[in-house]
Design a protein around this motif. Structure first.
Motif, short mmCIF file in Angstrom:
data_model
loop_
_atom_site.label_atom_id
_atom_site.label_comp_id
_atom_site.label_asym_id
_atom_site.label_seq_id
_atom_site.Cartn_x
_atom_site.Cartn_y
_atom_site.Cartn_z
N ASP A 18 -12.60 15.76 -5.69
CA ASP A 18 -12.17 15.45 -6.64
C ASP A 18 -13.34 15.29 -7.68
N ILE A 19 -14.28 14.70 -7.08
CA ILE A 19 -15.64 14.21 -7.75
C ILE A 19 -16.44 15.34 -7.99
N ALA A 20 -16.49 16.15 -6.91
CA ALA A 20 -17.07 17.43 -7.04
C ALA A 20 -16.78 18.14 -8.11
N ARG A 21 -15.47 18.55 -8.25
CA ARG A 21 -14.67 19.18 -9.37
C ARG A 21 -15.01 18.66 -10.67
N ILE A 22 -15.12 17.24 -10.79
CA ILE A 22 -15.25 16.73 -12.36
C ILE A 22 -16.90 17.01 -12.40
N VAL A 23 -17.61 16.94 -11.51
CA VAL A 23 -19.27 17.17 -11.66
C VAL A 23 -19.25 18.64 -12.26
N LYS A 24 -18.84 19.53 -11.85
CA LYS A 24 -18.76 20.77 -12.17
C LYS A 24 -18.31 21.04 -13.44
N ALA A 72 -4.90 8.96 -1.05
CA ALA A 72 -5.78 10.29 -0.85
C ALA A 72 -6.69 9.90 0.26
N GLY A 73 -7.32 10.97 0.74
CA GLY A 73 -8.26 10.97 1.91
C GLY A 73 -9.52 10.82 1.42
N THR A 74 -10.41 10.51 2.27
CA THR A 74 -11.97 10.49 2.23
C THR A 74 -12.46 11.93 1.49
N SER A 75 -11.93 12.97 2.41
CA SER A 75 -12.46 14.06 1.51
C SER A 75 -11.82 14.69 0.40
N ASP A 76 -10.50 14.10 -0.11
CA ASP A 76 -9.84 14.47 -1.37
C ASP A 76 -10.77 13.95 -2.32
N VAL A 77 -11.19 12.64 -2.13
CA VAL A 77 -11.85 12.05 -3.36
C VAL A 77 -13.35 12.80 -3.44
N GLN A 99 -14.89 8.88 -13.97
CA GLN A 99 -13.83 9.76 -14.64
C GLN A 99 -12.67 9.70 -13.42
N ASN A 100 -12.99 9.81 -12.23
CA ASN A 100 -12.14 9.88 -11.09
C ASN A 100 -11.58 8.66 -10.80
N LEU A 101 -12.26 7.43 -11.31
CA LEU A 101 -11.50 6.27 -11.35
C LEU A 101 -10.63 5.91 -12.33
N LYS A 102 -11.13 6.52 -13.69
CA LYS A 102 -10.20 6.19 -14.76
C LYS A 102 -8.92 6.82 -14.71
N LYS A 112 -7.18 7.61 -11.95
CA LYS A 112 -6.33 6.85 -11.07
C LYS A 112 -5.49 7.85 -10.27
N LYS A 113 -5.99 9.14 -10.13
CA LYS A 113 -4.87 10.09 -9.43
C LYS A 113 -5.18 10.35 -7.90
N VAL A 114 -6.57 10.35 -7.64
CA VAL A 114 -7.07 10.78 -6.50
C VAL A 114 -7.70 9.60 -5.77
N ARG A 115 -7.10 8.66 -5.24
CA ARG A 115 -8.09 7.46 -4.73
C ARG A 115 -7.51 7.00 -3.43
N THR A 116 -8.40 6.35 -2.64
CA THR A 116 -8.15 6.00 -1.36
C THR A 116 -7.41 4.78 -1.14
N TYR A 117 -7.12 4.24 0.10
CA TYR A 117 -6.03 3.24 0.20
C TYR A 117 -6.61 2.03 -0.43
N ASP A 118 -7.91 1.59 -0.40
CA ASP A 118 -8.45 0.41 -0.72
C ASP A 118 -8.26 0.15 -2.18
N LEU A 119 -7.94 1.42 -3.09
CA LEU A 119 -7.77 1.12 -4.50
C LEU A 119 -6.18 1.61 -4.71
N GLY A 120 -5.47 1.08 -3.55
CA GLY A 120 -3.87 1.48 -4.08
C GLY A 120 -3.59 3.02 -3.70
N GLY A 121 -4.42 3.81 -3.33
CA GLY A 121 -4.21 5.37 -3.33
C GLY A 121 -3.58 5.60 -2.18
#
Ligand code: IPM
Ligand code: MN
Length: 380
Positions: free
Chosen positions: A369-375, A361-366, A345-348, A350-359
């Motif tokens: 975000d994933i923790a938020r989606i899990v919940k 966001a920082g490591t901790s932001d990702v 979901q996070n990858l789809k 495309k909002k919160v992503r690190t530099y390697d994916l063109g974003g």
């Protein structure tokens, strides 16, 4: 409520940062899927080695063997410790000590991630590499002969050359290094059986074997024999043999051909870096070192990348995904699936992503975000 104790080795470089995100996401999963994890932090790393001279001691190994799964960040820091010391002294030592004979590496392109393979989509790249993890050229049998080597050593080398190549070498005038690969019947059988079981459980039921039986005829000819013998017990699974050079070509040209790929240790090491690239990069590639009846260990495939240490920059998804594999291994299947869904979901989005994916966001932001989606998804 089920409760698990899980040792964590955050390790070197970016290890601690990505492990923190892995823990954060598992914490979120605990809240919705009703289980508990108690982390037991372990110090093994370059700093620990420099401070104490210990890679990992026999008594620590024994202590950790009480647990079913270990969460591992990354080991190695070339600036502090010579390459090979910690890789062999900690990572490979643990793989061997716990007899983690399966190195399970999913190669799955998530939606929302770009592959460098033109025209290929998530539907085309979805397979597993099952890398044998205890034998082959990783057994550590080898040596070097220099001028001044003992008579006995030189004689062994001379004989090897003469038997294998018909060469009469002047070994006392040359330097020689050699390393041996080993495939045992039991070693090949157990990894090939594991791979057949995995293939059998998947819709395509297709297992591809990797080797170099046209040149390294002894060890990989034997590997093929064991594969063929085992295949007879799995009539529903389609099979094929592939030379490792050709398999690198097919991973790029026709990744959709593959479902489960079983490989001897060293080729498995090499082709899974290629696998990581076609699924979007090392930041997205998890792996499990598994002993189905013992102590297993889950880690991101990438290295410790010391130059990124402390910058809150690298992608934590490989580690978060490794955490999902760890939970799945412990039997928390729903939580594991929930985490993988949240990664997707996070990858789809495309909002919160690190530099390697063109974003940006920082490591901790990702991780957050994933923790938020899990919940969110878990509570639906
Ligand atoms: C891997 C790594 C290790 C390996 C190294 C660090 C020993 O490359 O996990 O793929 O060769 O197995
Ligand atoms: Mn590798």
């Amino acid at each position: 409520m089920v409760s698990y104790k899980v040792p964590v080795i955050a390790g070197d470089g970016i290890g601690p940062e990505v492990i923190a995100e892995g823990k954060k996401v598992i914490q979120a999963a605990q809240e919705v899927y009703n289980f508990d994890v108690e982390w037991i932090d372990m110090p093994f790393s370059a700093d620990h080695y420099v401070r104490t001279g210990e890679t990992i001691s026999e008594s620590s190994l024994k202590e950790l063997s009480k647990y079913r799964a270990i969460f591992l960040g990354s080991i190695g820091d070339d600036k502090k410790v010579k390459p090979g010391v910690l890789e062999k002294g900690i990572l490979l030592t643990m793989r061997f000590y716990y007899d983690q004979y399966v190195n399970l590496r999913p190669v799955k392109l998530m939606e929302g991630v770009e592959t460098p393979l033109k025209g290929k989509t998530a539907a085309d790249i979805d397979f597993y590499v099952v890398r044998e993890n205890t034998e082959d050229f990783y057994v550590g049998i080898g040596g070097r002969c220099k001028k001044g080597a003992s008579k006995q050593e030189l004689e062994v080398i001379r004989q090897m050359y003469s038997v294998k190549f018909g060469l009469d070498v002047e070994t006392d005038s040359d330097e020689i290094a050699y390393q041996l690969g080993v495939v045992s019947k039991e070693g090949a059988k157990r990894i090939i059986e594991y791979s057949f079981d995995l293939a059998n459980s998947r819709p395509k039921k297709h297992l591809s074997s990797v080797d170099k039986a046209n040149v390294l005829t002894d060890i990989y000819g034997f590997w093929r024999e064991v594969f063929t013998e085992t295949a007879a017990k799995y009539p529903a699974v389609k099979t094929d043999f592939n030379y490792v050079d050709a398999v690198t070509m097919w991973f790029v040209k026709n990744p959709e051909f593959f479902d489960v790929v079983v490989s001897p240790n060293m080729f498995g090491d090499i082709i899974t870096d290629l696998g990581a690239m076609i699924q979007g990069g090392l930041g997205l590639a998890p792996g499990g070192n598994i002993n189905p009846k013992g102590t297993s260990m889950f880690e991101p495939m990438g290295g410790s990348a010391p130059k990124y240490k402390g910058l809150n920059k690298v992608n934590p998804i490989a580690t978060i995904w490794a955490g999902a594999m760890l939970l799945e291994h412990l039997g928390e299947k729903q939580a594991a699936a929930g985490i993988v869904d949240a990664i997707e979901q996070n990858l789809k989005e495309k909002k919160v992503r690190t530099y390697d994916l063109g974003g940006s966001a920082g490591t901790s932001d990702v991780g957050t975000d994933i923790a938020r989606i899990v919940k969110q998804q878990g509570r639906k």
